[in-house]
Design an enzyme around this catalytic site. Sequence first.
Site, PDB file in Angstrom:
ATOM      1  N   TYR A 154       0.823  -1.214   0.000  1.00  0.00           N
ATOM      2  CA  TYR A 154       0.000   0.000   0.000  1.00  0.00           C
ATOM      3  C   TYR A 154       0.854   1.259   0.000  1.00  0.00           C
ATOM      4  O   TYR A 154       0.481   2.275  -0.566  1.00  0.00           O
ATOM      5  CB  TYR A 154      -0.941  -0.029   1.202  1.00  0.00           C
ATOM      6  CG  TYR A 154      -2.278   0.644   0.969  1.00  0.00           C
ATOM      7  CD1 TYR A 154      -2.978   0.474  -0.222  1.00  0.00           C
ATOM      8  CD2 TYR A 154      -2.851   1.438   1.961  1.00  0.00           C
ATOM      9  CE1 TYR A 154      -4.200   1.077  -0.422  1.00  0.00           C
ATOM     10  CE2 TYR A 154      -4.084   2.037   1.766  1.00  0.00           C
ATOM     11  CZ  TYR A 154      -4.754   1.864   0.577  1.00  0.00           C
ATOM     12  OH  TYR A 154      -5.968   2.465   0.394  1.00  0.00           O
ATOM     13  N   LYS A 161      -3.837   7.863   3.192  1.00  0.00           N
ATOM     14  CA  LYS A 161      -5.021   7.521   3.987  1.00  0.00           C
ATOM     15  C   LYS A 161      -4.839   7.943   5.441  1.00  0.00           C
ATOM     16  O   LYS A 161      -5.810   8.357   6.096  1.00  0.00           O
ATOM     17  CB  LYS A 161      -5.298   6.022   3.904  1.00  0.00           C
ATOM     18  CG  LYS A 161      -5.794   5.554   2.537  1.00  0.00           C
ATOM     19  CD  LYS A 161      -7.127   6.183   2.168  1.00  0.00           C
ATOM     20  CE  LYS A 161      -7.693   5.561   0.902  1.00  0.00           C
ATOM     21  NZ  LYS A 161      -8.966   6.200   0.473  1.00  0.00           N
TER      22      LYS A 161
END
Length: 255
Positions: A154, A161
């Site tokens: 990620y 995020k």
Amino acid sequence: MGLLEGKKLLVTGVLTDSSIAFHVARLAQEEGAEVVLTSFGRQMKITQLIARRLPVEAPVLELDATSEEDLASLADRVREHVDHLDGVVHSIGFAPQSVMGGNFLTGEWEDVATAIHVSTYSYKSLAVAAKPLMTNGGSVVGLTFDAQFAWPVYDWMGVAKAGLEAANRYLARDLGPDNIRCNLISAGPIRTTAAKSIPGFATMEDAWPKRAPLGWDQSTAEPAARGVVALLSDWFPATTGEIVHVDGGVHAMGQ
């Protein structure tokens, strides 16, 4: 009466009928809401086609969430379809593949900046652009993927995020006096177009159903969409700055 009876909502991020945003728009209409969608660029035609699959075909407005011009004109363009907004759904995220898939150490600032602008800063930008229409208060709901951890592959999207989750708290602080609630849904991995664009994402999602106490179905966005609809409703009148996990319970389990 439906859970969102009479409410008027702006939903971003509808690109396919498997997306969380599409299911939010569908459920919102089924619960009595009037929905306006946004898209931009070459995706406009796709979103317009997908909008026909909703219970009621929704209008689609052009919105590049990184464009000051688009954001400045958003309220006036929304008013052509609804006279106010009760809720806004932020389902916007993007990072170049050069900063994901194991490229954390090699990611360059220009690409990282794109990820943060699109995936983090746009949350604030969208809320501010919609605020003139939320004269009676309302709810802003965004989508995150649990940023407490460093997930495999990620990388800088995870950092973006984490920024989104922090921005949500500050937005809740500054919009609270206007009776605007700001919350996030932290969904488990779903096989959406966005997920498929992450190199190696399968390594993250494969183990999820085994770790989730409630189990987890990666093929459906329905549970996450229901969470969004609940936060858009009047059933959470005193909840803001929150992250609601819809992930089968994985966030609460040890490794």
